[in-house]
Scaffold this active site. Sequence first.
Site, PDB file in Angstrom:
ATOM      1  N   HIS A  69      46.767  33.684  32.887  1.00 47.82           N
ATOM      2  CA  HIS A  69      47.776  34.712  33.167  1.00 47.82           C
ATOM      3  C   HIS A  69      49.008  34.530  32.284  1.00 47.82           C
ATOM      4  CE1 HIS A  69      46.596  37.458  36.299  1.00 47.82           C
ATOM      5  NE2 HIS A  69      46.157  36.480  37.061  1.00 47.82           N
ATOM      6  N   HIS A 114      42.547  29.947  35.572  1.00 40.20           N
ATOM      7  CA  HIS A 114      42.873  31.346  35.867  1.00 40.20           C
ATOM      8  C   HIS A 114      44.384  31.580  35.751  1.00 40.20           C
ATOM      9  CE1 HIS A 114      42.170  35.192  38.226  1.00 40.20           C
ATOM     10  NE2 HIS A 114      43.469  35.023  38.411  1.00 40.20           N
ATOM     11  N   GLU A 115      45.164  30.700  36.377  1.00 42.57           N
ATOM     12  CA  GLU A 115      46.620  30.853  36.359  1.00 42.57           C
ATOM     13  C   GLU A 115      47.194  30.614  34.960  1.00 42.57           C
ATOM     14  OE1 GLU A 115      48.267  32.220  38.790  1.00 42.57           O
ATOM     15  OE2 GLU A 115      46.461  32.250  40.011  1.00 42.57           O
ATOM     16  N   CYS A 163      41.139  38.641  41.348  1.00 42.94           N
ATOM     17  CA  CYS A 163      42.541  38.572  40.947  1.00 42.94           C
ATOM     18  C   CYS A 163      43.337  39.600  41.741  1.00 42.94           C
ATOM     19  CB  CYS A 163      42.677  38.844  39.452  1.00 42.94           C
ATOM     20  SG  CYS A 163      44.378  38.746  38.871  1.00 42.94           S
TER      21      CYS A 163
END
Length: 184
Positions: A153, A149-150, A103
């Site tokens: 966030h 993953h995004e 990241c």
Amino acid sequence: MSKILKRIEFGNPTLRAKARRLSKDEILSEEIQQLIENIRYTVEKKKYGVGMAAPQVGASVAVSVIAIKPTPTRPDVKPFDSVIINPEVIEVFGKPQPMWEACLSFGTPSSYPYAQAVRHDKIRVRYLDEQAKEQEEIIEGFVAQVFQHETDHLDGILFVDKVKDTKSYITLSEYKKLRKNKPA
């Protein structure tokens, strides 16, 4: 005019906050369209991997840019270039498995820590694109990993939260050696 945005780093409370979901009118606003353009520009010019979420540049709104393209270390990757707004994973297939990731909110490009985050390899997703149009699709492999993953966030979740085997942490240079020596 596009500009490079300054990224924030691990420890900044914005990374742990749930990002605000946007209305269709907000998505089409000049402010959000400029943010999208600037995130895209930042990812491209700074060579910041395969995606960036608005919270990573200090904007707590549910916007991420995914820009996956083949590279020397990932020559067979399926390209995926999309803006995902208010994304959600609505169905998962199979069991989650450890997948290598890093990241850009941690360290500098030469020192990003890599580890095996637990992700699903195939998912059904729903999101709004940058024209505020709803999209739904099944994605898999690396695209599914990056999407998760995004999306994390935007929910205040960092990849380190998804690492079950803490002994899997390695540096970028060790990760590159691992990829280079991986059998075909």
